[in-house]
Design a protein around this motif. Structure first.
Motif, PDB file in Angstrom:
ATOM      1  N   LEU A  88       0.823  -1.208   0.000  1.00 56.72           N
ATOM      2  CA  LEU A  88       0.000   0.000   0.000  1.00 56.72           C
ATOM      3  C   LEU A  88       0.858   1.259   0.000  1.00 56.72           C
ATOM      4  O   LEU A  88       0.545   2.233  -0.696  1.00 56.72           O
ATOM      5  N   GLN A  90       3.825   1.565  -1.269  1.00 58.38           N
ATOM      6  CA  GLN A  90       4.403   1.705  -2.606  1.00 58.38           C
ATOM      7  C   GLN A  90       3.371   2.256  -3.583  1.00 58.38           C
ATOM      8  O   GLN A  90       3.675   3.135  -4.385  1.00 58.38           O
ATOM      9  N   GLN A  91       2.134   1.760  -3.501  1.00 61.92           N
ATOM     10  CA  GLN A  91       1.069   2.280  -4.368  1.00 61.92           C
ATOM     11  C   GLN A  91       0.831   3.753  -4.099  1.00 61.92           C
ATOM     12  O   GLN A  91       0.641   4.540  -5.031  1.00 61.92           O
ATOM     13  N   GLU A  94       3.583   5.776  -5.685  1.00 62.53           N
ATOM     14  CA  GLU A  94       3.405   5.839  -7.137  1.00 62.53           C
ATOM     15  C   GLU A  94       2.297   6.829  -7.507  1.00 62.53           C
ATOM     16  O   GLU A  94       2.444   7.614  -8.449  1.00 62.53           O
ATOM     17  N   LEU A  95       1.190   6.774  -6.785  1.00 63.14           N
ATOM     18  CA  LEU A  95       0.088   7.700  -7.052  1.00 63.14           C
ATOM     19  C   LEU A  95       0.490   9.146  -6.779  1.00 63.14           C
ATOM     20  O   LEU A  95       0.137  10.057  -7.528  1.00 63.14           O
TER      21      LEU A  95
END
Length: 110
Positions: A88, A90-91, A94-95
């Motif tokens: 989560l 890492q996501q 990225e976002l």
């Protein structure tokens, strides 16, 4: 992830909870003694006792007379696994990068 405006005992509580969530402290692990925690956080032993009391009432730890305080087994579904938290995070990173890139593009177009 401690709040600089929180009371010292609240920062200890949050730090211990963070360590549990990140898997640094696992069910059955013994916490350092009150004296060791007081030295680590540079607070009075009473402050540590208040933090431990909060952690006990929140069912994150349990204490045994003469043995110390231990991390309690989490209730099923209580907290995501550390791998899930990392995925989560890492996501989210990225976002965040995507949003920043879009904002830069938008400001260049304006």
């Amino acid at each position: 992830m401690t709040d600089q405006f929180a009371q010292p005992y609240q920062r200890i509580v949050q730090d211990v909870l963070d360590q549990i969530r990140l898997g640094r402290l696992k069910a059955g692990d013994k916490l350092p003694s009150t004296r060791e925690l007081a030295a680590h956080y540079d607070v009075a032993p009473g402050t540590v006792q208040r933090a431990l009391s909060e952690l006990r009432s929140g069912k994150a730890i349990y204490s045994q007379q003469g043995l110390g305080s231990f991390v309690r087994q989490p209730e099923s579904g209580a907290a995501p696994a550390p791998a899930t938290i990392e995925a989560l995070a890492q996501q989210l990173a990225e976002l965040t990068n995507r949003v920043e890139m879009l904002e830069r593009q938008k400001s260049q177009d304006d």
